[in-house]
Motif scaffolding. Structure first.
Motif, PDB file in Angstrom:
ATOM      1  N   ALA A  58      37.971  35.221  26.402  1.00 51.71           N
ATOM      2  CA  ALA A  58      38.643  36.376  26.885  1.00 51.71           C
ATOM      3  C   ALA A  58      38.105  36.654  28.248  1.00 51.71           C
ATOM      4  O   ALA A  58      38.177  38.050  28.470  1.00 51.71           O
ATOM      5  N   LEU A  59      37.734  35.638  29.106  1.00 53.39           N
ATOM      6  CA  LEU A  59      37.277  36.134  30.328  1.00 53.39           C
ATOM      7  C   LEU A  59      38.652  36.103  31.238  1.00 53.39           C
ATOM      8  O   LEU A  59      38.900  35.335  32.028  1.00 53.39           O
ATOM      9  N   ASP A  60      39.178  37.269  31.246  1.00 53.91           N
ATOM     10  CA  ASP A  60      40.469  37.361  32.443  1.00 53.91           C
ATOM     11  C   ASP A  60      40.303  37.206  33.557  1.00 53.91           C
ATOM     12  O   ASP A  60      41.205  36.722  34.275  1.00 53.91           O
ATOM     13  N   PHE A  61      39.138  37.450  34.292  1.00 49.84           N
ATOM     14  CA  PHE A  61      38.898  37.124  35.581  1.00 49.84           C
ATOM     15  C   PHE A  61      39.278  35.674  35.949  1.00 49.84           C
ATOM     16  O   PHE A  61      39.605  35.121  37.365  1.00 49.84           O
ATOM     17  N   LEU A  62      39.022  34.730  35.092  1.00 49.31           N
ATOM     18  CA  LEU A  62      39.083  33.282  35.503  1.00 49.31           C
ATOM     19  C   LEU A  62      40.636  33.012  35.834  1.00 49.31           C
ATOM     20  O   LEU A  62      41.122  32.283  36.583  1.00 49.31           O
ATOM     21  N   ARG A  63      41.464  33.778  34.963  1.00 47.08           N
ATOM     22  CA  ARG A  63      43.108  33.544  35.313  1.00 47.08           C
ATOM     23  C   ARG A  63      43.303  34.371  36.496  1.00 47.08           C
ATOM     24  O   ARG A  63      44.174  33.821  37.467  1.00 47.08           O
ATOM     25  N   ASP A  64      42.834  35.538  36.957  1.00 41.78           N
ATOM     26  CA  ASP A  64      43.106  36.332  38.083  1.00 41.78           C
ATOM     27  C   ASP A  64      42.751  35.659  39.256  1.00 41.78           C
ATOM     28  O   ASP A  64      43.191  35.762  40.471  1.00 41.78           O
TER      29      ASP A  64
END
Length: 310
Positions: free
Chosen positions: A249-255
């Motif tokens: 759930a590490l969204d920053f990897l997507r952003d």
């Protein structure tokens, strides 16, 4: 033999046995005109003594690996005395070109290293993943390996000793520059890199005993299609290895790092593998903090003896 029976063409064979070289590289080394070098390369390629590979506007030449004349090509190169003054001079100039490539690759890698290091800090050490992947590959004989999305060519470096031949595919010219430079410095002559798309691999069906997709699938817009294309190039009994993050759930990897997928769960991988006509096999997990790396494996049916051995 007739194609090779000319001094310049023999020099070209020796040089191309040391790595992928362009017409420009060879003109610089031999000090001859571009049309003359191109004509010699054309004759050697038509005779099956050299492989020709296009990457965008660049064309690379290498000593033939799998053509009917590949054995002859290697025999001719091995027969040339290493102490011959012309050969020594040619290889010295080649070394200078390779050093320049290595410096350009290092400059590029330094620009992107911070981004890579930030992600690596989140999961298990690379050497543990690589050791497990090497162990899994070594269970069975692998003549031909394909690494999809090879990046810097690290998987090729790790597995070179376990396979007879290895090909790395990537779309990025910068990554191919780094990979080619690293393989040259390591003198891994059984490894080559080529420009190619994971959805349209530049290989015939049934060309490889093993395919690796290492830390690539989370960037893919269509993971199922990439797996299907990898399955297409596997021989009967061939194995697919997918190395990637477990769902997280590490969204920053997507952003911040362009990850299309936040890892994968077992159900999704198994569904894609089955849809590609492969048989899901074991999966192995390596726990990190907070990311977990999984190596999923699958096999193409049709070679019962190898399947039983596995």
């Amino acid at each position: 033999m007739k194609a090779a029976a000319e001094p310049t063409r023999l020099r070209l064979l020796v040089l191309c046995a040391h790595g992928d070289l362009t017409v420009s590289d060879l003109v610089q080394i031999l000090g001859q005109s571009q049309p003359r070098i191109s004509r010699h390369l054309k004759l050697l390629t038509e005779a099956g003594l050299l492989d020709r590979n296009r990457e965008g506007t660049w064309v690379y030449y290498r000593l033939s690996q799998q053509s009917a004349s590949a054995g002859l090509a290697q025999t001719l190169v091995d027969s040339v005395p290493g102490q011959d003054p012309t050969v020594v001079r040619d290889l010295g100039r080649l070394e200078a070109i390779m050093k320049d490539r290595a410096q350009r690759a290092e400059d590029y890698f330094q620009r992107v290293a911070a981004r890579w290091d930030e992600i690596r800090a989140l999961y298990v050490q690379d050497n543990k993943v690589e050791a497990l992947l090497r162990q899994l590959i070594a269970r069975e004989k692998v003549s031909d390996l394909l690494d999809v999305g090879t990046g810097t060519g690290r998987v090729l470096e790790v597995l070179a000793g376990e396979v007879e031949r290895a090909v790395g595919i990537d779309l990025s010219p910068d990554m191919l520059m780094i990979a080619r430079s690293k393989l040259e410095r390591a003198r891994l002559r059984n490894c080559v890199v080529r420009k190619g798309d994971m959805y349209h691999l530049p290989a015939a069906a049934g060309s490889f005993d093993a395919v690796t997709i290492h830390q690539v699938l989370h960037y893919a817009e269509r993971p199922g299609q990439a797996i299907e294309e990898a399955a297409r190039v596997l021989r009967p009994g061939g194995r697919l290895f997918i190395v990637d993050f477990q769902a997280h759930a590490l969204d920053f990897l997507r952003d911040e790092h362009e990850h299309r997928w936040l890892g994968f769960d077992e159900k999704s991988i198994r569904a894609w593998v089955k849809a590609a006509g492969l048989q899901p096999a074991e999966s192995r997990q390596l726990q990190g903090d907070p990311l977990t790396i999984t190596i999923w494996s699958a096999r193409r049916g049709g070679a019962q003896d190898r399947a039983t051995a596995a």
